[in-house]
Design an enzyme around this catalytic site. Structure first.
Site, short mmCIF file in Angstrom:
data_model
loop_
_atom_site.label_atom_id
_atom_site.label_comp_id
_atom_site.label_asym_id
_atom_site.label_seq_id
_atom_site.Cartn_x
_atom_site.Cartn_y
_atom_site.Cartn_z
N LEU A 1 8.46 2.08 1.58
CA LEU A 1 7.66 2.25 2.80
C LEU A 1 7.79 1.09 3.78
O LEU A 1 7.44 1.22 4.95
CB LEU A 1 6.18 2.43 2.42
CG LEU A 1 5.74 3.89 2.32
CD1 LEU A 1 6.44 4.60 1.19
CD2 LEU A 1 4.25 3.97 2.16
N ALA A 51 3.53 0.21 -4.79
CA ALA A 51 3.08 1.46 -5.40
C ALA A 51 1.64 1.27 -5.90
O ALA A 51 1.18 0.14 -6.09
CB ALA A 51 4.00 1.81 -6.58
N HIS A 99 -9.19 0.25 -12.57
CA HIS A 99 -9.90 1.18 -11.69
C HIS A 99 -9.67 0.87 -10.20
O HIS A 99 -9.75 1.76 -9.36
CB HIS A 99 -11.41 1.14 -11.97
CG HIS A 99 -12.00 -0.23 -11.81
ND1 HIS A 99 -11.80 -1.25 -12.71
CD2 HIS A 99 -12.76 -0.74 -10.81
CE1 HIS A 99 -12.43 -2.33 -12.29
NE2 HIS A 99 -13.01 -2.05 -11.15
N ASP A 116 11.67 1.93 -10.65
CA ASP A 116 11.87 0.69 -11.43
C ASP A 116 11.89 1.00 -12.92
O ASP A 116 12.62 0.36 -13.68
CB ASP A 116 10.79 -0.34 -11.09
CG ASP A 116 11.00 -0.94 -9.72
OD1 ASP A 116 12.17 -1.19 -9.37
OD2 ASP A 116 10.02 -1.14 -8.99
N ARG A 118 11.62 -10.56 0.74
CA ARG A 118 12.68 -9.74 1.35
C ARG A 118 13.52 -10.56 2.32
O ARG A 118 14.71 -10.28 2.51
CB ARG A 118 12.07 -8.51 2.05
CG ARG A 118 11.56 -8.79 3.44
CD ARG A 118 10.77 -7.64 4.02
NE ARG A 118 10.54 -7.78 5.46
CZ ARG A 118 9.72 -8.66 6.02
NH1 ARG A 118 9.03 -9.53 5.28
NH2 ARG A 118 9.59 -8.71 7.33
N SER A 125 15.87 -0.70 -6.25
CA SER A 125 15.63 0.58 -6.93
C SER A 125 15.68 1.74 -5.93
O SER A 125 15.88 2.89 -6.31
CB SER A 125 14.27 0.55 -7.62
OG SER A 125 13.27 0.15 -6.71
N HIS A 126 15.47 1.47 -4.64
CA HIS A 126 15.47 2.52 -3.62
C HIS A 126 16.74 2.47 -2.77
O HIS A 126 16.79 3.03 -1.68
CB HIS A 126 14.22 2.41 -2.75
CG HIS A 126 13.00 2.86 -3.48
ND1 HIS A 126 12.48 2.14 -4.54
CD2 HIS A 126 12.21 3.95 -3.35
CE1 HIS A 126 11.41 2.77 -5.00
NE2 HIS A 126 11.23 3.87 -4.30
P1 NDP Z 1 6.54 -4.76 -6.17
O1 NDP Z 1 5.43 -4.89 -7.14
O2 NDP Z 1 7.90 -5.13 -6.58
O3 NDP Z 1 6.21 -5.57 -4.87
C1 NDP Z 1 5.03 -5.31 -4.11
C2 NDP Z 1 5.00 -6.15 -2.86
O4 NDP Z 1 4.65 -7.49 -3.21
C3 NDP Z 1 6.32 -6.24 -2.14
O5 NDP Z 1 6.08 -6.22 -0.75
C4 NDP Z 1 6.90 -7.56 -2.59
O6 NDP Z 1 7.76 -8.03 -1.57
C5 NDP Z 1 5.66 -8.41 -2.76
N1 NDP Z 1 5.74 -9.42 -3.81
C6 NDP Z 1 6.36 -9.32 -5.01
N2 NDP Z 1 6.16 -10.45 -5.72
C7 NDP Z 1 5.38 -11.26 -4.95
C8 NDP Z 1 4.83 -12.56 -5.14
N3 NDP Z 1 5.05 -13.27 -6.24
N4 NDP Z 1 4.10 -13.08 -4.14
C9 NDP Z 1 3.87 -12.40 -3.02
N5 NDP Z 1 4.39 -11.16 -2.77
C10 NDP Z 1 5.12 -10.60 -3.74
O7 NDP Z 1 6.57 -3.24 -5.60
P2 NDP Z 1 6.27 -1.88 -6.36
O8 NDP Z 1 6.97 -1.88 -7.66
O9 NDP Z 1 4.81 -1.62 -6.37
O10 NDP Z 1 6.98 -0.83 -5.39
C11 NDP Z 1 8.41 -0.85 -5.26
C12 NDP Z 1 8.84 -0.03 -4.08
O11 NDP Z 1 8.78 1.35 -4.36
C13 NDP Z 1 8.08 -0.22 -2.79
O12 NDP Z 1 9.02 -0.50 -1.78
C14 NDP Z 1 7.41 1.12 -2.53
O13 NDP Z 1 7.30 1.44 -1.15
C15 NDP Z 1 8.37 2.06 -3.20
N6 NDP Z 1 7.75 3.31 -3.63
C16 NDP Z 1 8.06 4.47 -2.95
C17 NDP Z 1 7.51 5.67 -3.36
C18 NDP Z 1 7.76 6.93 -2.59
O14 NDP Z 1 7.27 7.97 -3.00
N7 NDP Z 1 8.48 6.90 -1.50
C19 NDP Z 1 6.63 5.77 -4.54
C20 NDP Z 1 6.33 4.47 -5.12
C21 NDP Z 1 6.90 3.31 -4.71
P3 NDP Z 1 8.90 -9.14 -1.71
O15 NDP Z 1 9.32 -9.17 -3.16
O16 NDP Z 1 9.96 -8.72 -0.77
O17 NDP Z 1 8.20 -10.39 -1.31
#
Ligand code: NDP
Length: 336
Positions: free
Chosen positions: A126, A182, A232, A190, A311, A49-50
């Site tokens: 990030l 996030a 919360h 997303d 990743r 998505s990024h």
């Molecule tokens: P996700 O919920 O997709 O993932 C959160 C983290 O958990 C990741 O590091 C992911 O890494 C890991 N993860 C996912 N599934 C599992 C699992 N089953 N077990 C263990 N680890 C898991 O991320 P978000 O949707 O919350 O965020 C998406 C992206 O958006 C992030 O990169 C965030 O930095 C970015 N973002 C940027 C913003 C900005 O303003 N710049 C604002 C908001 C978000 P992996 O899947 O690689 O293991």
């Protein structure tokens, strides 16, 4: 999910495409090289998505004069452990690269150091801010605040941004542990991606017009009200990021961040803070043993995996096979 046509691109092709879009939008050589590399890394490691999908947002932010495509950021040490940046209204990632070596040196010198930055935009994941610090042997925590879209538990209107945070630490004999997330159930990109691809979100992630939680991305884009993760508890993390990001840096609070609307922009200008910790200065010579042990307790524990390790799998696959990109997105990017 639609069966839209796709094309496979190598990682070099992804980076070259990203760079050409950014340069066409007026970005200079240094900035376009850094952002194009991050777009490629997002396509390679996730979150996609990024990746390429962000390019029209970057381009619009330059063309509308919301963000500075030729930013000349500055970095200044203002206390033994504090490095402060001014992004010159450009992207954080550029000033982040500028600050990195000095931040690493300060953390090694003091045991802990931080970089805080205002007057900058942050569009990316990030994980790419913290990973290089962990590769240098440091523990790292990065946060950025954004634009109010997340409703506090029980609240009636958004207060916090999707305020992401990333944590990284070295892992002996392997790639560092790096995760980022996030403060909302889903990142806004997303939600946009699900709407563009025509499918629902996997779980209720925002409110519909009647204030009910929904999985429909279009309904959420209409209300622009996302739910915090973990009710919360996620809202409290978003609060923490508002303080460490906006308040420490002197960036715009998420609740006040409406300026972009007059530019028709989709990116966000907030405050960012990156904390770097040298574990070898904290008096526990067995730090690496502890991290190895924590990871060993997770791996092989049912279907659990160390957070962020997805990743590494994505990276290996993309390095071998390239990445699959929707043809309509490619056509859109080639027309920019
Ligand atoms: P996700 O919920 O997709 O993932 C959160 C983290 O958990 C990741 O590091 C992911 O890494 C890991 N993860 C996912 N599934 C599992 C699992 N089953 N077990 C263990 N680890 C898991 O991320 P978000 O949707 O919350 O965020 C998406 C992206 O958006 C992030 O990169 C965030 O930095 C970015 N973002 C940027 C913003 C900005 O303003 N710049 C604002 C908001 C978000 P992996 O899947 O690689 O293991």
């Amino acid at each position: 999910m639609t069966d839209a046509p796709t094309k496979t691109l190598s990682l070099e092709e992804v980076k070259a495409l990203a760079k050409s879009v950014l340069v066409s939008a007026g970005m200079d050589e240094r900035g376009s090289e850094i952002l194009a590399d991050l777009v490629m890394r997002s396509e390679r490691d996730g979150p996609r998505s990024h990746g390429l999908r962000m390019l029209p947002v970057y381009a619009q932010s330059f063309e509308s004069n919301y963000a500075n495509p030729t930013a000349n950021p500055t970095v200044k040490r203002i206390a033994p452990g504090v490095l402060r940046g001014d992004g010159d209204n450009g992207y954080y990632q550029i000033v982040g690269v500028e600050a990195r070596d000095e931040l690493i040196g300060m953390a090694r010198e003091n045991g802990i150091a931080s970089f805080t930055c205002a007057n900058c935009h942050h569009l990316g994941a990030l994980r790419f801010d913290t990973e290089p610090l962990a590769q240098a042997g440091l523990v790292s925590l990065g946060v950025v605040n954004s634009l109010s879209m997340v409703v506090p538990q029980g609240g009636l209107r958004p207060v916090f941004g999707t305020n992401p945070m990333s944590f990284a630490c070295p892992r002996e004999g392997a790639e560092p542990v790096v995760w980022d997330q996030a403060s909302s159930v889903a990142a806004l990109m997303d939600v946009r991606m699900a709407a563009a691809e025509g499918h629902d979100l996997p779980r209720p992630s925002g409110l519909d017009t009647s204030g009910q939680p929904t999985t429909d991305p279009n309904a959420i884009l209409e209300t622009r009200s996302l739910l915090p993760f973990g009710e919360h508890k996620g809202a409290a993390i978003a609060f923490l990021i508002e303080v460490l990001g906006a308040a420490l840096a002197g960036g715009t609070l998420s609740a006040d961040n409406q300026e972009r609307e007059s530019f028709g922009a989709l990116n966000i200008k907030g405050g960012a803070t990156l904390i770097a910790i040298d574990p070898s200065r904290f008096g526990n010579p067995a730090f690496n043993v502890y991290v190895t042990r924590i990871c060993a307790e997770i791996d092989g524990n049912g279907t659990a995996r160390v957070p962020g390790d997805g990743r590494l799998k994505n990276r290996a696959t993309a390095e071998t096979n390239g990445v699959v990109v929707a043809s309509d997105l490619l056509a859109q990017l080639q027309s920019l």
